[in-house]
Design a protein around this motif. Structure first.
Motif, PDB file in Angstrom:
ATOM      1  N   THR A  54       0.846  -1.193   0.000  1.00  0.00           N
ATOM      2  CA  THR A  54       0.000   0.000   0.000  1.00  0.00           C
ATOM      3  C   THR A  54       0.881   1.242   0.000  1.00  0.00           C
ATOM      4  N   ALA A  55       0.235   2.410  -0.198  1.00  0.00           N
ATOM      5  CA  ALA A  55       0.964   3.676  -0.183  1.00  0.00           C
ATOM      6  C   ALA A  55       1.769   3.789   1.108  1.00  0.00           C
ATOM      7  N   THR A  56       1.112   3.508   2.235  1.00  0.00           N
ATOM      8  CA  THR A  56       1.798   3.603   3.526  1.00  0.00           C
ATOM      9  C   THR A  56       2.980   2.640   3.589  1.00  0.00           C
ATOM     10  N   GLN A  57       2.745   1.406   3.164  1.00  0.00           N
ATOM     11  CA  GLN A  57       3.817   0.408   3.234  1.00  0.00           C
ATOM     12  C   GLN A  57       4.988   0.794   2.342  1.00  0.00           C
ATOM     13  N   ASN A  58       4.688   1.350   1.153  1.00  0.00           N
ATOM     14  CA  ASN A  58       5.770   1.805   0.285  1.00  0.00           C
ATOM     15  C   ASN A  58       6.589   2.885   0.977  1.00  0.00           C
ATOM     16  N   VAL A  59       5.890   3.788   1.655  1.00  0.00           N
ATOM     17  CA  VAL A  59       6.598   4.859   2.359  1.00  0.00           C
ATOM     18  C   VAL A  59       7.413   4.279   3.516  1.00  0.00           C
ATOM     19  N   LEU A  60       6.836   3.298   4.212  1.00  0.00           N
ATOM     20  CA  LEU A  60       7.551   2.670   5.332  1.00  0.00           C
ATOM     21  C   LEU A  60       8.874   2.052   4.879  1.00  0.00           C
ATOM     22  N   MET A  61       8.892   1.579   3.635  1.00  0.00           N
ATOM     23  CA  MET A  61      10.142   1.000   3.115  1.00  0.00           C
ATOM     24  C   MET A  61      11.274   2.019   3.167  1.00  0.00           C
ATOM     25  N   GLY A  62      10.901   3.308   3.014  1.00  0.00           N
ATOM     26  CA  GLY A  62      11.902   4.367   3.071  1.00  0.00           C
ATOM     27  C   GLY A  62      12.442   4.575   4.482  1.00  0.00           C
ATOM     28  N   LEU A  63      11.657   4.125   5.483  1.00  0.00           N
ATOM     29  CA  LEU A  63      12.092   4.271   6.880  1.00  0.00           C
ATOM     30  C   LEU A  63      12.805   3.034   7.377  1.00  0.00           C
ATOM     31  N   GLN A  64      12.265   1.879   6.995  1.00  0.00           N
ATOM     32  CA  GLN A  64      12.775   0.634   7.576  1.00  0.00           C
ATOM     33  C   GLN A  64      14.179   0.301   7.083  1.00  0.00           C
ATOM     34  N   SER A 120       2.398   8.473   7.920  1.00  0.00           N
ATOM     35  CA  SER A 120       1.098   9.097   7.740  1.00  0.00           C
ATOM     36  C   SER A 120       1.254  10.620   7.610  1.00  0.00           C
ATOM     37  N   HIS A 121       2.227  11.189   8.345  1.00  0.00           N
ATOM     38  CA  HIS A 121       2.466  12.626   8.258  1.00  0.00           C
ATOM     39  C   HIS A 121       2.925  13.026   6.851  1.00  0.00           C
ATOM     40  N   ILE A 122       3.877  12.266   6.314  1.00  0.00           N
ATOM     41  CA  ILE A 122       4.413  12.656   5.004  1.00  0.00           C
ATOM     42  C   ILE A 122       3.357  12.450   3.911  1.00  0.00           C
ATOM     43  N   LEU A 123       2.514  11.410   4.070  1.00  0.00           N
ATOM     44  CA  LEU A 123       1.445  11.213   3.089  1.00  0.00           C
ATOM     45  C   LEU A 123       0.432  12.352   3.164  1.00  0.00           C
ATOM     46  N   ASP A 124       0.192  12.868   4.361  1.00  0.00           N
ATOM     47  CA  ASP A 124      -0.656  14.058   4.500  1.00  0.00           C
ATOM     48  C   ASP A 124      -0.026  15.234   3.766  1.00  0.00           C
ATOM     49  N   LEU A 125       1.297  15.399   3.954  1.00  0.00           N
ATOM     50  CA  LEU A 125       1.999  16.517   3.321  1.00  0.00           C
ATOM     51  C   LEU A 125       1.870  16.470   1.803  1.00  0.00           C
ATOM     52  N   VAL A 126       1.915  15.264   1.223  1.00  0.00           N
ATOM     53  CA  VAL A 126       1.786  15.186  -0.238  1.00  0.00           C
ATOM     54  C   VAL A 126       0.326  15.046  -0.650  1.00  0.00           C
ATOM     55  N   LEU A 151      -2.062  12.911   0.319  1.00  0.00           N
ATOM     56  CA  LEU A 151      -2.625  11.584   0.070  1.00  0.00           C
ATOM     57  C   LEU A 151      -3.052  10.895   1.368  1.00  0.00           C
ATOM     58  N   GLY A 152      -3.336  11.722   2.389  1.00  0.00           N
ATOM     59  CA  GLY A 152      -3.735  11.162   3.676  1.00  0.00           C
ATOM     60  C   GLY A 152      -4.918  10.217   3.552  1.00  0.00           C
ATOM     61  N   ASP A 153      -5.797  10.535   2.622  1.00  0.00           N
ATOM     62  CA  ASP A 153      -7.004   9.701   2.482  1.00  0.00           C
ATOM     63  C   ASP A 153      -6.760   8.486   1.586  1.00  0.00           C
ATOM     64  N   ARG A 154      -5.571   8.359   1.014  1.00  0.00           N
ATOM     65  CA  ARG A 154      -5.287   7.217   0.127  1.00  0.00           C
ATOM     66  C   ARG A 154      -4.218   6.300   0.715  1.00  0.00           C
ATOM     67  N   ALA A 155      -3.966   6.481   2.010  1.00  0.00           N
ATOM     68  CA  ALA A 155      -2.819   5.813   2.638  1.00  0.00           C
ATOM     69  C   ALA A 155      -2.844   4.297   2.454  1.00  0.00           C
ATOM     70  N   ASP A 156      -4.042   3.717   2.446  1.00  0.00           N
ATOM     71  CA  ASP A 156      -4.112   2.251   2.389  1.00  0.00           C
ATOM     72  C   ASP A 156      -4.409   1.725   0.990  1.00  0.00           C
ATOM     73  N   TYR A 157      -4.261   2.608  -0.010  1.00  0.00           N
ATOM     74  CA  TYR A 157      -4.497   2.160  -1.385  1.00  0.00           C
ATOM     75  C   TYR A 157      -3.265   1.448  -1.922  1.00  0.00           C
ATOM     76  N   LEU A 158      -3.505   0.433  -2.740  1.00  0.00           N
ATOM     77  CA  LEU A 158      -2.401  -0.167  -3.489  1.00  0.00           C
ATOM     78  C   LEU A 158      -2.128   0.726  -4.695  1.00  0.00           C
ATOM     79  N   VAL A 187       7.470  10.385  -4.036  1.00  0.00           N
ATOM     80  CA  VAL A 187       8.113  11.542  -3.407  1.00  0.00           C
ATOM     81  C   VAL A 187       8.102  11.368  -1.882  1.00  0.00           C
ATOM     82  N   ALA A 188       6.952  10.961  -1.372  1.00  0.00           N
ATOM     83  CA  ALA A 188       6.837  10.756   0.078  1.00  0.00           C
ATOM     84  C   ALA A 188       7.840   9.709   0.542  1.00  0.00           C
ATOM     85  N   ARG A 189       7.970   8.645  -0.234  1.00  0.00           N
ATOM     86  CA  ARG A 189       8.906   7.579   0.125  1.00  0.00           C
ATOM     87  C   ARG A 189      10.346   8.103   0.156  1.00  0.00           C
TER      88      ARG A 189
END
Ligand SMILES: Nc1ncnc2c1ncn2[C@@H]1O[C@H](COP(=O)(O)OP(=O)(O)O)[C@@H](O)[C@H]1O
Ligand SMILES: [Mg+2]
Lengths: 391, 243
Positions: B103-113, B128-134, B136-143, B157-159
């Motif tokens: 998901t969008a969140t999981q892709n971003v998490l890859m940038g942290l982990q 979730s903060h960075i997805l809000d910034l770009v 996409l807060g409401d699309r966080a769990d979308y594939l 970009v968020a990632r």
């Protein structure tokens, strides 16, 4: 599942998510792994049946040592042993008792014209100490002329034919022109050489096999004195008996030697052994194909991860995770299907095709290892490449 | 971190192919990229922009010359050192290269982990903060399959930004996007870079982005043809929404 794995790895379970992302591809990959395990199980099942049916006749007997003709590789091939060897053996220190056995293949004729070959054992019925308890308890029944114990699992004879016998009424049948009467039963089943097993007295055996003589049994069984070491007694016997005419082995060694001969020197055994090797190779190729395709399909994503600073251990981790998922979820259906096929094969052929815990463990470990190794090899391309060349 | 320029390129040559097919793509490039600025690489297709960018970004082995990135020489660096350096960078590619089973969140998490296990709660918050910034807060769990091209690029970009990289490399991040989403993505990059004093090197053809740049370098046939510093680039003011 994904939550459990995430907690377990301390990272996202990418392998699992990637594999299960497309259900059809996941199903195809699992089918591939299942097929590989089925292939190996089937080949092992056939080889196992050969082993089982080779060993099984030895289980009818309770003896420490067996004297056979020098050229006898199995229970049924090679020449006979002179009965005098029994008396010579009894003179060797440590030998407590002995008994001759006669073995031959007899053809049972059914009234409908069909026939089954029976591996027939002629026994000294006054001595029940040399046979398994199952046979020993029925030994007295064989004292009467032309009486027999018949194998109710004999291939080619419908099980219902023995209903009357099992209920207590004797079962007459014809063997090479002589009418015998089965008065008791045992359950062995067919092997690669015979369809079933028959026990008779020595006298009855000689009557049905005119070309055999009381003075030349097939083998001689010996038991050692209480507390004596059979291996040492074997050495003494070898020193006493003419080794150019007979061979002396513990019964266990004889069974093992027979097995080795069947699987490494007889064409059937060699062919089945090849089957196992080919099955394993084909299985590994399938598993490798499944995993390397998956890695190739995700090379872009992996390259991106590499660009982000993920190292080779991370990719190995993903692929091993995938390997484990594929191995476990592919193995289970493979095992279930194999159990079904085993049941089908053994009922069709009458061969002892049966699953053993050892075999399950062995194939499972093999599947995991093949998956893991394939995965590790599949990631090597990733290790060598510049991320920029993979996008 | 020393105060010197985060990227110093000296006498950089690069070749593709072997034997007869060997061809020089980059010719004696010398560059110093200043901290906290948005530098744009321009030039016709095939002029070597991607090659220079990937060489500076540890994505391609340096063959000849020197690239000093964040104080470390890349020519001859070990794979282990490269892995460590890559973790301090953020890369945004022309294709979003999102992992389509995450998901969008999981892709971003890859940038942290990539920086280690860390605290899952903190990581989830940061993602979730960075997805809000770009936006996409409401699309966080979308594939990714369920996101538009512009949204996917914003996840990318968020990632790239979630772990506060010291340098961001972007290779035509707007090429696959329509005008509107392209503008959004670039303004976001500019603003986030501005806020965090991140050094950004971006390859682009997009003229509307040029006015945002601190410096514009033009490549032609593998050589630097023009190098312009813009004293007064357009600043993104805080009131301008990036979503
Ligand atoms: N992997 C490669 N193999 C061979 N030649 C390449 C490769 N990548 C780029 N090139 C060549 O190098 C030159 C520069 O390419 P590139 O850096 O991709 O240009 P740009 O990004 O400016 O379009 C081109 O002539 C291109 O054909
Ligand atoms: Mg390019």
């Amino acid at each position: 599942m994904s939550g459990v794995l995430a907690a377990l790895f301390g990272r996202l379970p990418i392998g699992w998510l990637q594999l299960t992302h497309s259900r059809t591809r996941f199903a195809a990959a699992l089918a591939g792994v299942s097929f590989a395990t089925i292939l190996v199980f089937m080949q092992l099942g056939i080889l196992g049946a050969l082993n089982q049916s080779t060993i099984a006749p030895y289980d009818h007997f309770r003896a420490d040592i067996m004297i056979s003709s020098e050229d006898a590789n199995t229970l049924t091939d090679g020449g006979n042993v002179a009965r005098t060897r029994l008396f010579q053996a009894l003179g060797v220190p440590g030998v407590a008792e002995g008994a001759p056995i006669l073995i031959g293949d007899l053809v049972l004729q059914m009234p409908d014209g069909s026939s089954s070959s029976l591996q027939t054992f002629g026994l000294n019925v006054t001595d029940a100490r040399f046979v398994s308890p199952e046979t020993a308890s029925q030994m007295d029944l064989l004292r009467q002329e032309n009486h027999a114990l018949i194998d109710t699992a004999t291939r080619g004879i419908p099980a219902e034919a023995f209903d009357g016998l099992l209920a207590g009424s004797p079962f007459p049948f014809e063997i090479q022109g002589t009418t015998l009467t089965a008065v008791g039963t045992l359950q062995v089943g067919g092997g690669f050489t015979a369809d079933g097993t028959l026990f008779v007295s020595e006298q009855t055996f000689l009557r049905t096999s005119p070309n055999r003589a009381a003075g030349a049994p097939s083998h001689i069984l010996l038991n050692v004195d209480e507390g004596a070491d059979p291996a040492i007694v074997v050495e003494r016997l070898r020193a006493t008996l003419p080794m150019d005419a007979v061979k002396v082995q513990t019964l266990k060694d004889a069974a093992a030697a027979d097995l080795a001969y069947q699987t490494t020197e007889r064409p059937t055994g060699i062919i089945f052994g090849f089957g196992v090797v080919i099955g394993i190779i084909v299985g590994i190729v399938i598993v490798y194909q499944v995993l390397s395709t998956d890695v190739a399909d995700h090379l872009k994503e992996y390259a991106t991860f590499k660009a982000m600073g993920y190292g080779q251990t991370f990719f190995l981790g993903i692929v091993l995770e995938e390997a484990l998922v594929l191995a476990i979820f592919g193995f289970i259906p493979g095992l279930l299907v194999s159990l079904g096929l085993y049941a089908g094969m053994s009922s069709l052929t009458g061969l002892p095709v049966a699953m053993t815990p050892d075999r399950i463990a062995m194939v499972f470990v093999g599947t995991v290892a093949a998956c893991a190794l394939s995965g590790a090899i599949a990631t090597r391309r990733l290790a060598a490449a510049n991320p920029a060349d993979l996008f | 971190m020393s105060g010197g320029p985060p990227i110093v390129v000296r006498g950089l040559n690069h070749f593709f192919g072997h034997g007869e097919a060997r061809k020089q793509a980059i010719w004696d490039v010398n560059l110093e990229i200043a901290r906290g600025k948005l530098t744009i690489l321009m030039g016709p297709s095939g002029s070597g922009k991607t090659t220079v960018l990937t060489l500076m970004g540890c994505l391609r082995d340096v063959q000849e010359g020197s690239v000093r990135l964040l104080g470390a020489e890349l020519n001859g660096a070990s794979e282990a050192d490269l892995v460590q350096l890559r973790r301090r960078l953020g890369f945004i590619f022309q294709a979003h290269n999102l992992h389509d089973s995450l998901t969008a969140t999981q892709n971003v998490l890859m940038g942290l982990q990539v920086h280690g296990k860390g605290d899952p709660v903190k990581q989830a918050k940061a993602a979730s903060h960075i997805l809000d910034l770009v936006g996409l807060g409401d699309r966080a769990d979308y594939l990714p399959g369920n996101l538009s091209g512009g949204q996917k690029q914003r996840v990318a970009v968020a990632r790239a930004l979630v772990s506060n990289p010291e340098i961001i490399f972007a290779d035509e991040p707007t090429a696959a996007l329509d005008k509107q989403s392209g503008q959004t993505v670039v303004q976001m990059l500019k603003q986030l870079g501005q806020d965090r004093n991140t050094t950004t090197v971006m390859v682009t053809h997009d003229n509307r982005i040029l006015e945002l740049a601190d410096r514009i370098i033009t490549l032609e046939e593998g050589r630097i043809a023009k190098d312009v510093i813009q004293e007064k680039p357009l600043q993104i003011v805080q009131s301008q929404s990036v979503s």
